[in-house]
Design a protein around this motif. Structure first.
Motif, PDB file in Angstrom:
ATOM      1  N   ALA A   1      30.275  -5.983  72.592  1.00  0.00           N
ATOM      2  CA  ALA A   1      28.817  -6.060  72.520  1.00  0.00           C
ATOM      3  C   ALA A   1      28.152  -4.924  73.279  1.00  0.00           C
ATOM      4  CB  ALA A   1      28.348  -7.406  73.072  1.00  0.00           C
ATOM      5  N   ILE A   2      28.857  -4.351  74.264  1.00  0.00           N
ATOM      6  CA  ILE A   2      28.273  -3.292  75.086  1.00  0.00           C
ATOM      7  C   ILE A   2      28.536  -1.904  74.502  1.00  0.00           C
ATOM      8  CG2 ILE A   2      30.224  -2.824  76.620  1.00  0.00           C
ATOM      9  CD1 ILE A   2      26.643  -3.394  77.806  1.00  0.00           C
ATOM     10  N   THR A   3      29.451  -1.807  73.546  1.00  0.00           N
ATOM     11  CA  THR A   3      29.796  -0.498  72.973  1.00  0.00           C
ATOM     12  C   THR A   3      28.804  -0.119  71.884  1.00  0.00           C
ATOM     13  OG1 THR A   3      31.331  -1.587  71.444  1.00  0.00           O
ATOM     14  CG2 THR A   3      32.242  -0.740  73.502  1.00  0.00           C
ATOM     15  N   VAL A   4      27.580   0.124  72.285  1.00  0.00           N
ATOM     16  CA  VAL A   4      26.523   0.491  71.340  1.00  0.00           C
ATOM     17  C   VAL A   4      26.298   1.988  71.436  1.00  0.00           C
ATOM     18  CG1 VAL A   4      24.137   0.092  70.651  1.00  0.00           C
ATOM     19  CG2 VAL A   4      25.448  -1.757  71.719  1.00  0.00           C
ATOM     20  N   PRO A   5      26.346   2.704  70.318  1.00  0.00           N
ATOM     21  CA  PRO A   5      26.078   4.152  70.370  1.00  0.00           C
ATOM     22  C   PRO A   5      24.677   4.426  70.896  1.00  0.00           C
ATOM     23  CG  PRO A   5      27.003   3.512  68.238  1.00  0.00           C
ATOM     24  CD  PRO A   5      26.669   2.244  68.962  1.00  0.00           C
ATOM     25  N   LEU A   6      24.527   5.540  71.582  1.00  0.00           N
ATOM     26  CA  LEU A   6      23.225   5.901  72.145  1.00  0.00           C
ATOM     27  C   LEU A   6      22.160   5.979  71.050  1.00  0.00           C
ATOM     28  CD1 LEU A   6      22.230   6.526  74.993  1.00  0.00           C
ATOM     29  CD2 LEU A   6      22.634   8.950  74.551  1.00  0.00           C
TER      30      LEU A   6
ATOM     31  N   ALA B   1      12.624  11.576  71.787  1.00  0.00           N
ATOM     32  CA  ALA B   1      12.996  11.012  73.084  1.00  0.00           C
ATOM     33  C   ALA B   1      14.512  11.035  73.276  1.00  0.00           C
ATOM     34  CB  ALA B   1      12.467   9.587  73.214  1.00  0.00           C
ATOM     35  N   LEU B   2      15.261  10.776  72.193  1.00  0.00           N
ATOM     36  CA  LEU B   2      16.721  10.786  72.287  1.00  0.00           C
ATOM     37  C   LEU B   2      17.223  12.190  72.624  1.00  0.00           C
ATOM     38  CD1 LEU B   2      19.440   9.371  71.943  1.00  0.00           C
ATOM     39  CD2 LEU B   2      19.331   9.901  69.493  1.00  0.00           C
ATOM     40  N   THR B   3      16.627  13.197  72.007  1.00  0.00           N
ATOM     41  CA  THR B   3      17.031  14.581  72.286  1.00  0.00           C
ATOM     42  C   THR B   3      16.802  14.933  73.754  1.00  0.00           C
ATOM     43  OG1 THR B   3      16.490  15.233  70.012  1.00  0.00           O
ATOM     44  CG2 THR B   3      16.652  16.986  71.651  1.00  0.00           C
TER      45      THR B   3
ATOM     46  N   LEU C   1      23.014   2.916  80.316  1.00  0.00           N
ATOM     47  CA  LEU C   1      23.831   3.775  81.185  1.00  0.00           C
ATOM     48  C   LEU C   1      25.252   3.915  80.649  1.00  0.00           C
ATOM     49  CD1 LEU C   1      22.647   2.635  84.730  1.00  0.00           C
ATOM     50  CD2 LEU C   1      22.164   4.794  83.583  1.00  0.00           C
ATOM     51  N   TYR C   2      25.852   2.807  80.209  1.00  0.00           N
ATOM     52  CA  TYR C   2      27.210   2.876  79.667  1.00  0.00           C
ATOM     53  C   TYR C   2      27.255   3.726  78.398  1.00  0.00           C
ATOM     54  CZ  TYR C   2      29.381  -0.555  82.796  1.00  0.00           C
ATOM     55  OH  TYR C   2      29.908  -1.201  83.885  1.00  0.00           O
ATOM     56  N   SER C   3      26.254   3.563  77.539  1.00  0.00           N
ATOM     57  CA  SER C   3      26.201   4.371  76.320  1.00  0.00           C
ATOM     58  C   SER C   3      26.028   5.847  76.649  1.00  0.00           C
ATOM     59  CB  SER C   3      25.046   3.893  75.419  1.00  0.00           C
ATOM     60  OG  SER C   3      25.242   2.551  75.018  1.00  0.00           O
ATOM     61  N   SER C   4      25.294   6.133  77.727  1.00  0.00           N
ATOM     62  CA  SER C   4      25.108   7.529  78.148  1.00  0.00           C
ATOM     63  C   SER C   4      26.415   8.113  78.660  1.00  0.00           C
ATOM     64  CB  SER C   4      24.031   7.599  79.242  1.00  0.00           C
ATOM     65  OG  SER C   4      22.787   7.124  78.759  1.00  0.00           O
TER      66      SER C   4
ATOM     67  N   THR D   1      13.758 -18.101  62.962  1.00  0.00           N
ATOM     68  CA  THR D   1      12.897 -17.413  63.927  1.00  0.00           C
ATOM     69  C   THR D   1      12.231 -16.173  63.350  1.00  0.00           C
ATOM     70  OG1 THR D   1      14.712 -16.041  64.772  1.00  0.00           O
ATOM     71  CG2 THR D   1      14.368 -18.190  65.823  1.00  0.00           C
ATOM     72  N   GLY D   2      12.832 -15.582  62.320  1.00  0.00           N
ATOM     73  CA  GLY D   2      12.310 -14.326  61.784  1.00  0.00           C
ATOM     74  C   GLY D   2      12.819 -13.105  62.511  1.00  0.00           C
ATOM     75  N   TYR D   3      13.703 -13.312  63.508  1.00  0.00           N
ATOM     76  CA  TYR D   3      14.238 -12.189  64.291  1.00  0.00           C
ATOM     77  C   TYR D   3      15.758 -12.240  64.309  1.00  0.00           C
ATOM     78  CZ  TYR D   3       9.481 -11.961  66.228  1.00  0.00           C
ATOM     79  OH  TYR D   3       8.124 -11.870  66.401  1.00  0.00           O
ATOM     80  N   ALA D   4      16.382 -11.074  64.344  1.00  0.00           N
ATOM     81  CA  ALA D   4      17.837 -10.978  64.462  1.00  0.00           C
ATOM     82  C   ALA D   4      18.180  -9.650  65.129  1.00  0.00           C
ATOM     83  CB  ALA D   4      18.503 -11.063  63.094  1.00  0.00           C
ATOM     84  N   GLY D   5      18.798  -9.726  66.297  1.00  0.00           N
ATOM     85  CA  GLY D   5      19.152  -8.524  67.033  1.00  0.00           C
ATOM     86  C   GLY D   5      18.001  -8.012  67.885  1.00  0.00           C
ATOM     87  N   ARG D   6      18.310  -7.003  68.711  1.00  0.00           N
ATOM     88  CA  ARG D   6      17.283  -6.427  69.584  1.00  0.00           C
ATOM     89  C   ARG D   6      17.365  -4.905  69.588  1.00  0.00           C
ATOM     90  NH1 ARG D   6      17.479  -9.469  75.311  1.00  0.00           N
ATOM     91  NH2 ARG D   6      19.724  -9.249  75.058  1.00  0.00           N
ATOM     92  N   LEU D   7      16.273  -4.278  69.971  1.00  0.00           N
ATOM     93  CA  LEU D   7      16.239  -2.835  70.150  1.00  0.00           C
ATOM     94  C   LEU D   7      15.382  -2.522  71.361  1.00  0.00           C
ATOM     95  CD1 LEU D   7      13.827  -0.876  67.847  1.00  0.00           C
ATOM     96  CD2 LEU D   7      13.687  -3.336  68.036  1.00  0.00           C
ATOM     97  N   GLY D   8      15.515  -1.323  71.888  1.00  0.00           N
ATOM     98  CA  GLY D   8      14.788  -0.944  73.088  1.00  0.00           C
ATOM     99  C   GLY D   8      13.476  -0.253  72.780  1.00  0.00           C
ATOM    100  N   ILE D   9      12.511  -0.446  73.683  1.00  0.00           N
ATOM    101  CA  ILE D   9      11.299   0.381  73.684  1.00  0.00           C
ATOM    102  C   ILE D   9      11.300   1.117  75.023  1.00  0.00           C
ATOM    103  CG2 ILE D   9       9.987  -1.060  72.099  1.00  0.00           C
ATOM    104  CD1 ILE D   9       8.560  -2.278  74.492  1.00  0.00           C
TER     105      ILE D   9
END
Length: 606
Positions: free
Chosen positions: A333-338, A347-349, A376-379, A538-546
């Motif tokens: 679950a923590i191995t998410v690409p940056l 912002a990613l650049t 941090l782990y993805s970085s 719920t109408g939601y599945a998964g999360r993303l960052g802001i």
């Protein structure tokens, strides 16, 4: 260049209660007409005026509250009166209802319509403080603890799929009715059905080679309890939960799962099972079964569906038994690409450029559970571990990183963050990940490491990026050292993504458009999830960052050396184009990635 901007004035931070809504529009459509029914001939009054007129508050209490308000910027009179215990929640809500032109009710179990109550799930009622009470023709009368919440009204109406009449009901009354209506609901009749297809081998405990004192023989005789606990763990993992909460109540036992940051009630087994379930979990975590008066912490290592899972377990004695919380640590679950975290392209650049610097401090800030560790782990994963000496100091080490040398903190034996970091700097590191900067000594060593040619990545618990500078100064770091060492600060939050399987286009209500317009965004078409089986309605599945990304340029470095207050620093950042968390969130809502309600839930007003 900088990204993410945020206004976090003391006045905004101190106000927690929803503001009294403005006079409702006269042409808001059928939905707003059913929500507000103001008396056209009456002059609009404030809640405190009504409380005074009704005799709920004396003149002496009112004057005293005024004096307190003068010394407490940002606090409303109603909040102060409630803090003084001068008024009750019901009295305030009754006055609020009169202002909105709706009825105030105190429902009883005898007046509740079971069919109306069943229109919303108990966990949804509890989470949102709404209560379907009865039918009036084809309209459902629904009690709201916050009747001015138009977003919640729209969502309830969409879920019920009927016309809704709003009445005001105190939150305490909603909780009382919910407990009465759902007492014993599906408590015992489904346990046997759950257990019939669950086996003891479904969750295999992985025993450490040094753990010779674990004796599972006694638990072997309690086969139903073993199978129930196995089901609970495997079901939580199957649903993608991050935490399992086992909460004993009076004559009830609640098991809740945190999914995408929100707690959902999963099951209500018989309350008599509480001691057996807790004892089984303690055996699995190698804790003291006989000790029920003190908190305990442990770890469960298990194989679930051929996958290694770590569970960090914590017990806490409560009035009705021991409450247990288990954090599920799944390495996959923590191995998410940056690139998949939610960064905008620009912002990613810039972020990649910052973590590629040879030295300096890069901070990630936000509250607990905002995804700082994942970022941090993805970085670290995008760095070349073959050419760099990457080392971490963590408490605890939650996930294993093949490219890093990870050090565990042990405060009891003197292995603190500062002691570990001091020793680590003698190990010729290139990149140091510090779990958290929490004291002056650790902060000073981190700054010195950054100034002597190391790249230091760490976290802070602050609300936004500019306030991180003030936090470091308050810890005891000299402003000129912060100015020289800090390269970038990233503030972040996690929001739920719209479910792809039930995503649909909709036109926002008048109130929603007004909120968006106040933030500088316009538009008539947005997206939401209507709710389906895959997203638990719920109408939601998964999360993303802001994100809110602040880069330290020469102007800001000069300003930091003057030890500015956070308001002046934030103002300067905004002048230089800082994009706040809320602005980044609204941009993602317009793209159909999340909803306006989610952004308002996790961010503060700019």
């Amino acid at each position: 260049m900088m990204f993410g901007r945020k206004n976090n004035s003391p006045e905004a931070a101190a106000t927690t209660a929803p503001p009294i809504p403005p006079a409702p529009p006269t042409h808001g459509g059928e939905e707003l007409e059913s929500l507000w029914q103001p008396a056209q001939s009456k002059v609009r009054k404030s809640i405190e005026q009504l409380l005074l007129e009704r005799g709920h508050v004396s003149e002496e209490q009112f004057d005293q509250a005024k004096k307190v308000q003068e010394q407490t910027p940002g606090k409303t009179m109603v909040q102060i009166l409630q803090t003084m215990n001068a008024v009750t929640e019901a009295q305030v809500l009754s006055a609020h209802a009169e202002i909105l032109g709706i009825e105030f009710e105190t429902p009883h179990k005898q007046t509740m319509d079971a069919d109306a109550f069943a229109l919303l799930a108990p966990d949804y009622i509890r989470k949102n403080s709404v209560l379907p009470i009865r039918f009036e023709s084809d309209t459902v009368v629904v009690g709201f603890a916050d009747p001015s919440n138009v977003f919640l009204y729209d969502e309830v109406k969409r879920r019920i799929k009927r016309p809704v009449k709003v009445v005001a009901v105190a939150n305490a009354e909603i909780a009382k009715i919910l407990e009465l209506m759902s007492a014993g609901f599906e408590a015992t009749e489904k346990v046997d059905e759950i257990l019939k297809d669950v086996y003891e081998e479904d969750v295999l405990i992985m025993k450490d080679e040094t753990d010779d004192n674990v004796d599972l023989a006694k638990a072997g005789n309690e086969s139903p309890i073993i199978r129930f606990v196995n089901y609970m763990i495997s079901d939580a993992i199957k649903q993608g939960a991050s935490d399992i909460h086992i909460e004993p109540k009076e004559k009830a036992l609640k098991i809740r799962l945190r999914i995408d940051g929100i707690l959902f009630e999963a099951m209500n087994p018989p309350w008599q099972m509480t001691p057996a379930i807790v004892s089984r979990l303690k055996i699995m975590a190698n804790l003291d079964i006989s000790e029920r008066r003190l908190p305990q912490d442990g770890r469960i290592r298990a194989m679930v569906n051929d996958k290694k899972i770590d569970l960090r377990m914590s017990t806490l004695p409560t009035a009705f038994g021991e409450k247990v919380v288990m954090r599920i640590l799944d390495s996959k679950a923590i191995t998410v690409p940056l690139e998949a975290l939610g960064f905008g392209e620009e912002a990613l650049t810039v972020w990649k450029e910052q973590i590629d610097q040879p030295h300096g401090i890069v901070l990630v800030t936000g509250p607990t559970g905002s995804g700082k560790t994942t970022t941090l782990y993805s970085s670290l994963r995008v760095m070349d571990g073959n050419k760099l000496n990457i080392s971490t100091v963590e408490d605890p080490i939650e996930y294993q990183l093949a490219s890093a040398n990870q050090v565990q903190v042990h405060d009891k034996i003197g292995m603190t963050f500062s002691a570990a970091l001091r020793s680590l700097l003698r190990q010729d590191p290139d990149v140091v990940l510090l779990g958290e900067i929490r004291d002056q000594e650790t902060a000073r060593i981190a700054v010195q490491a950054a100034l002597t040619g190391h790249l230091v990545l760490s976290t802070l618990h602050t609300n936004d990026a500019p306030s991180s500078v003030t936090r470091l100064i308050n810890i005891g770091v000299e402003p000129y050292l912060i100015s020289s060492a800090v390269n970038a600060i990233l503030a972040q939050r996690l929001v739920r993504k719209i479910c792809k399987d039930c995503k649909e286009e909709f036109s926002p209500s008048l109130e929603q458009r007004q909120v968006m317009a106040s933030q500088g965004y316009t538009g008539n078409v947005f997206f939401h999830g209507k709710g389906c089986d895959k997203c638990r309605k719920t109408g939601y599945a998964g999360r993303l960052g802001i994100y809110e990304l602040l880069l330290m340029d020469d102007t800001l470095r000069d300003l930091v050396t003057t030890n500015p207050d956070v308001i002046a620093l934030r103002r300067k950042c905004r002048e230089k184009g800082l994009v706040t968390l809320r602005e980044d969130g609204f941009a993602k809502a317009i793209k159909g990635m999340t909803t306006v309600e989610e952004i308002l839930r996790v961010t503060e007003k700019d």
